[in-house]
Design a protein around this motif. Sequence first.
Motif, PDB file in Angstrom:
ATOM      1  N   ASP A 203       0.782  -1.087   0.025  1.00  0.00           N
ATOM      2  CA  ASP A 203       0.206  -0.094  -0.037  1.00  0.00           C
ATOM      3  C   ASP A 203       0.848   1.225  -0.099  1.00  0.00           C
ATOM      4  O   ASP A 203       0.659   2.277  -0.690  1.00  0.00           O
ATOM      5  N   GLU A 204       2.052   1.252   0.792  1.00  0.00           N
ATOM      6  CA  GLU A 204       2.874   2.359   0.895  1.00  0.00           C
ATOM      7  C   GLU A 204       3.551   2.663  -0.274  1.00  0.00           C
ATOM      8  O   GLU A 204       3.555   3.833  -0.671  1.00  0.00           O
ATOM      9  N   LEU A 205       4.239   1.367  -0.611  1.00  0.00           N
ATOM     10  CA  LEU A 205       4.808   1.470  -1.978  1.00  0.00           C
ATOM     11  C   LEU A 205       4.019   2.257  -2.979  1.00  0.00           C
ATOM     12  O   LEU A 205       4.770   3.041  -3.864  1.00  0.00           O
ATOM     13  N   PHE A 206       2.950   1.736  -3.281  1.00  0.00           N
ATOM     14  CA  PHE A 206       2.440   1.982  -4.505  1.00  0.00           C
ATOM     15  C   PHE A 206       1.631   3.141  -4.560  1.00  0.00           C
ATOM     16  O   PHE A 206       1.476   4.117  -5.547  1.00  0.00           O
ATOM     17  N   THR A 210       2.431   6.144  -7.301  1.00  0.00           N
ATOM     18  CA  THR A 210       1.349   6.649  -7.973  1.00  0.00           C
ATOM     19  C   THR A 210       1.498   8.308  -7.941  1.00  0.00           C
ATOM     20  O   THR A 210       1.520   8.863  -8.849  1.00  0.00           O
ATOM     21  N   LEU A 211       2.188   8.827  -6.712  1.00  0.00           N
ATOM     22  CA  LEU A 211       2.293  10.259  -6.501  1.00  0.00           C
ATOM     23  C   LEU A 211       3.397  10.871  -7.373  1.00  0.00           C
ATOM     24  O   LEU A 211       3.352  11.623  -7.916  1.00  0.00           O
ATOM     25  N   ILE A 212       4.495   9.986  -7.517  1.00  0.00           N
ATOM     26  CA  ILE A 212       5.479  10.233  -8.838  1.00  0.00           C
ATOM     27  C   ILE A 212       4.962  10.233  -9.981  1.00  0.00           C
ATOM     28  O   ILE A 212       5.187  11.203 -10.689  1.00  0.00           O
ATOM     29  N   PRO A 219      10.274  13.840  -8.108  1.00  0.00           N
ATOM     30  CA  PRO A 219      10.657  12.351  -7.870  1.00  0.00           C
ATOM     31  C   PRO A 219      11.603  12.056  -6.768  1.00  0.00           C
ATOM     32  O   PRO A 219      12.289  13.054  -6.523  1.00  0.00           O
ATOM     33  N   ILE A 220      11.630  11.117  -6.296  1.00  0.00           N
ATOM     34  CA  ILE A 220      12.775  10.552  -5.315  1.00  0.00           C
ATOM     35  C   ILE A 220      12.989   9.107  -5.721  1.00  0.00           C
ATOM     36  O   ILE A 220      12.292   8.370  -6.511  1.00  0.00           O
TER      37      ILE A 220
END
Length: 278
Positions: A203-206, A210-212, A219-220
């Motif tokens: 959940d946290e990864l995606f 999605t935000l990027i 981007p990070i």
Amino acid sequence: MKYSLNPEKRLKAILESPTYRLAHEDLELLNQNDLRPVRLQLELLKPERVLREQGIQSTVVVFGSARIVDTASAKAQLDAVDPLTSGQELARAHRRVGQAFYYEQARRFAELISARFQQRKRSDFVVVTGGGPGIMEAANRGAFEAGARSIGLNVTLPYEQKPNNYITPELAFRFQYFALRKMHFLLRARGLIAFPGGYGTLDELFEVLTLIQTGKIDPIPVVLVGRSFWRRLIDFDYLAEEGYIEPADINLFSCVDEACEIIAALECFYDGRMPRGT
């Protein structure tokens, strides 16, 4: 309702009335459903104020399973399994020993990045985790063993969850709302490291990807640790082939196996010049 005619009793009743409490001291009021916006604002403001006061300039976020244990614990659990018990239990114990590799890599990465960026007055690339056990504990532990500070963003859950004891006490926070917790993960983030994990990790990864992808955040570097795990779990190439993501979206992250490779991936993203500050 009848009130006492005794002036002292009347004054006592007034002073003890919930309506006479200062609003910010009235927990019954703050816990009302229609006060949720106020509670959300408080969960945004409190950690932000503390992090500013503590001089936290930038962070690196470490996600991963709460169920992975360190090598010594995994081997002890394996030794404790009765060979005559079910094969499933023995197989799980063997898996835990293999998975402990990720614990040790998270621990080593946090030690390396913390030793490198917390030797100055400014605190950059401060490790931040969800504050629980497993990979979260490993990352906080690595920073602790480097003599550095680290952050834990714990969240209230239906079952009891205690923060791991390697978090810097003045940088340990607890949240009611996942949304505000996720926001604080990213407000100062200059990198995201995702170790193998379950629904929470995914959940946290995606959400970050999605935000990027949608340009909601700059981007990070996103680094997935455990090539074999991520390749089996998600076929990113298939998503691109079917047109569900753009081919370029596969470049939003990189995959590695070891702590030193994580450091190299961060340096590669920043062209050898690791940024400082928010």
